[in-house]
Design an enzyme around this catalytic site. Sequence first.
Site, short mmCIF file in Angstrom:
data_model
loop_
_atom_site.label_atom_id
_atom_site.label_comp_id
_atom_site.label_asym_id
_atom_site.label_seq_id
_atom_site.Cartn_x
_atom_site.Cartn_y
_atom_site.Cartn_z
N SER A 1 0.86 -1.22 -0.34
CA SER A 1 0.15 -0.12 0.16
C SER A 1 0.83 1.75 0.15
O SER A 1 0.19 1.93 -0.05
CB SER A 1 -0.78 0.74 1.04
OG SER A 1 -1.17 -0.95 1.33
N ARG B 1 -0.51 -8.17 24.92
CA ARG B 1 -0.55 -8.12 26.10
C ARG B 1 -0.79 -9.09 27.62
O ARG B 1 -1.37 -8.15 28.20
CB ARG B 1 -2.02 -8.69 25.54
CG ARG B 1 -2.79 -7.62 24.41
CD ARG B 1 -3.80 -8.61 24.14
NE ARG B 1 -4.70 -7.53 23.08
CZ ARG B 1 -5.32 -8.05 21.75
NH1 ARG B 1 -5.98 -9.70 21.95
NH2 ARG B 1 -6.12 -7.60 20.96
N CYS C 1 -10.94 -8.00 21.44
CA CYS C 1 -12.16 -7.29 21.23
C CYS C 1 -13.25 -7.89 22.42
O CYS C 1 -14.46 -7.36 22.85
CB CYS C 1 -12.60 -7.20 19.78
SG CYS C 1 -12.52 -8.15 19.21
N GLY D 1 -13.98 -8.87 12.25
CA GLY D 1 -13.32 -9.19 13.28
C GLY D 1 -11.82 -9.82 12.78
O GLY D 1 -10.66 -9.62 13.51
N HIS E 1 -19.69 -7.06 17.79
CA HIS E 1 -20.12 -8.11 18.43
C HIS E 1 -21.10 -8.49 18.99
O HIS E 1 -21.54 -7.75 19.85
CB HIS E 1 -18.29 -8.86 18.87
CG HIS E 1 -17.30 -9.31 18.29
ND1 HIS E 1 -16.94 -9.21 16.58
CD2 HIS E 1 -16.29 -9.10 18.27
CE1 HIS E 1 -16.64 -9.58 16.43
NE2 HIS E 1 -14.90 -9.49 17.19
N GLN F 1 -16.85 -4.33 17.49
CA GLN F 1 -15.42 -4.21 17.77
C GLN F 1 -14.73 -3.26 16.58
O GLN F 1 -13.05 -3.44 17.42
CB GLN F 1 -15.46 -5.71 17.63
CG GLN F 1 -14.57 -6.30 16.01
CD GLN F 1 -16.02 -5.97 14.70
OE1 GLN F 1 -16.94 -5.83 15.45
NE2 GLN F 1 -15.06 -6.17 13.70
N1 LIG Z 1 -10.72 -6.66 13.49
C1 LIG Z 1 -10.65 -6.14 14.95
O1 LIG Z 1 -11.96 -5.69 15.23
C2 LIG Z 1 -9.97 -5.49 15.61
C3 LIG Z 1 -10.24 -6.03 16.95
C4 LIG Z 1 -9.39 -5.52 17.86
C5 LIG Z 1 -7.90 -5.85 17.18
N2 LIG Z 1 -8.12 -6.34 16.06
C6 LIG Z 1 -6.33 -6.40 16.25
O2 LIG Z 1 -5.89 -5.55 15.15
C7 LIG Z 1 -5.08 -5.79 13.75
C8 LIG Z 1 -5.33 -5.26 12.84
O3 LIG Z 1 -6.57 -6.09 12.58
P1 LIG Z 1 -7.73 -5.26 10.76
O4 LIG Z 1 -8.62 -6.22 11.09
O5 LIG Z 1 -7.66 -4.45 10.94
O6 LIG Z 1 -6.56 -5.93 9.51
P2 LIG Z 1 -6.90 -5.72 8.49
O7 LIG Z 1 -8.04 -5.10 8.34
O8 LIG Z 1 -6.59 -7.18 7.41
O9 LIG Z 1 -5.52 -5.05 8.01
C9 LIG Z 1 -4.29 -5.36 8.18
C10 LIG Z 1 -3.94 -3.83 8.17
O10 LIG Z 1 -2.06 -4.03 8.40
C11 LIG Z 1 -1.23 -4.39 7.42
N3 LIG Z 1 -0.37 -4.87 7.63
C12 LIG Z 1 -0.16 -6.27 7.29
N4 LIG Z 1 1.11 -6.82 6.72
C13 LIG Z 1 2.08 -5.73 6.91
C14 LIG Z 1 3.39 -5.90 6.94
N5 LIG Z 1 4.53 -6.67 6.68
N6 LIG Z 1 3.80 -4.58 7.62
C15 LIG Z 1 3.46 -3.30 7.96
N7 LIG Z 1 2.09 -3.94 7.88
C16 LIG Z 1 0.73 -4.43 7.74
C17 LIG Z 1 -2.15 -3.84 6.36
O11 LIG Z 1 -1.44 -3.52 5.24
P3 LIG Z 1 -1.70 -3.38 3.55
O12 LIG Z 1 -3.34 -2.78 3.40
O13 LIG Z 1 -0.35 -2.39 2.99
O14 LIG Z 1 -2.19 -4.84 3.60
C18 LIG Z 1 -3.38 -3.06 6.99
O15 LIG Z 1 -3.18 -1.80 7.08
C19 LIG Z 1 -4.39 -7.97 14.32
O16 LIG Z 1 -3.45 -7.52 14.76
C20 LIG Z 1 -5.93 -7.65 14.89
O17 LIG Z 1 -6.20 -8.70 15.65
C21 LIG Z 1 -8.85 -6.43 15.12
#
Ligand SMILES: NC(=O)c1ccc[n+]([C@@H]2O[C@H](COP(=O)([O-])OP(=O)(O)OC[C@H]3O[C@@H](n4cnc5c(N)ncnc54)[C@H](OP(=O)(O)O)[C@@H]3O)[C@@H](O)[C@H]2O)c1
Length: 355
Positions: free
Chosen positions: A45, A104, A138, A169, A251, A326
């Site tokens: 990106s 954590r 979450c 999530g 959630h 979440q």
């Molecule tokens: N989704 C939820 O509801 C939620 C809630 C609580 C916690 N979390 C946690 O928050 C984190 C992100 O979740 P998400 O749902 O936002 O995931 P996501 O939509 O899949 O987004 C992942 C992000 O990480 C970036 N990324 C991936 N590989 C990378 C690398 N090698 N170096 C730098 N950036 C990288 C991606 O960038 P690109 O666009 O370049 O691929 C994207 O910006 C996870 O650990 C998840 O467990 C998520």
Amino acid sequence: MANEREHPAVGIVGATGLVGRELLAILPGSPLGRGAPRLFASTRSAGSTLPWRGGSIPVEAAGPDVFGGIDVAFFCAGGDVSRQLAPAAVKAGAVVIDNTSAFRMDSGVPLIVPEINGDVLDASALPGIPGIIANPNCSTIIALMAVTPLHRAAGIKRMVIATYQAASGAGAAFARELEQQAEDHVAGRPYTTETIGRQYLFNLFSHDSPIGPDGYNQEERKLVRETHKIWDDATPAITATCVRVPVLRAHSEAINLTFNEPLTEDAALKLLAAAPGVRIVDDRDANRFPEPADATGLDEVLVGRIRADRSQPPGMGLDLFVCGDQLRKGAALNAVQIAERVFAMATTAARTAGH
Ligand SMILES: NC(=O)c1ccc[n+]([C@@H]2O[C@H](COP(=O)([O-])OP(=O)(O)OC[C@H]3O[C@@H](n4cnc5c(N)ncnc54)[C@H](OP(=O)(O)O)[C@@H]3O)[C@@H](O)[C@H]2O)c1
């Protein structure tokens, strides 16, 4: 550091993901959003842009050398990226607020829900000192927003949780594939299963995290361990069954509680009505209770189906149903609230020191 500037310099690692974009939506309403944040993602990106206050900000490739001048670094790019880059951000002088599970359970890392144990931060984090603060899982945050006021009043002896977790999530690709399956269904095509590996539309399945030798998956283990850490009390017995349902966002959780001391349904209602960040939705006449569609985009956790558990002695058990966004309280909002608290502490300390 923050206390020497008008506003802290913010960085978001994982800015293009669902949590990162939610942070970008929340920050303009926060003192942390006075300046434009720097945005980082993978090399895929880098060079793209994301909208910010009517304009746009370029996305940079994340790496260990990018954190100079950043005061608060939000990490939301997965546990591996946090493990790899958060130490570099701390070394460069940033406070890291980590949304992943990477740190954590580390003993030196506060695990914070500001309404519940924000005081831990006040006691342990020295304003202006860089370090890592973890945002809890979450499902844990959403459950504890409702259960903690009851725990404080009557002591939780045992908690049984069943989750109904949304597609988003698990990240953007997962949510996109659920939408794709809906399109496939309408078009009469076989379901696309590249990311999720199975039919998700009109289906549900056990949470997509690894199962341990004891039969619990990782999400279930997080709910137990993180609750004990946040409450600083490992005595409540907790068990959980975590399930993905074909909901796009927010959630839901059915929670059964056993108390140490009696707590009536009315007393529980009063406690929940006064709890910060909680909104009661409990209309028995209209049969309206918390629903993920209603919780979507809200800061508060919705709580309803509040009723005495009739399988237990009077006052000793209660059932609840909660829904929470979440991506907001379960991730981005909680992270911003933590950072605001740290920033306020740093500002107060700077004033006291006569800066
Ligand atoms: N989704 C939820 O509801 C939620 C809630 C609580 C916690 N979390 C946690 O928050 C984190 C992100 O979740 P998400 O749902 O936002 O995931 P996501 O939509 O899949 O987004 C992942 C992000 O990480 C970036 N990324 C991936 N590989 C990378 C690398 N090698 N170096 C730098 N950036 C990288 C991606 O960038 P690109 O666009 O370049 O691929 C994207 O910006 C996870 O650990 C998840 O467990 C998520």
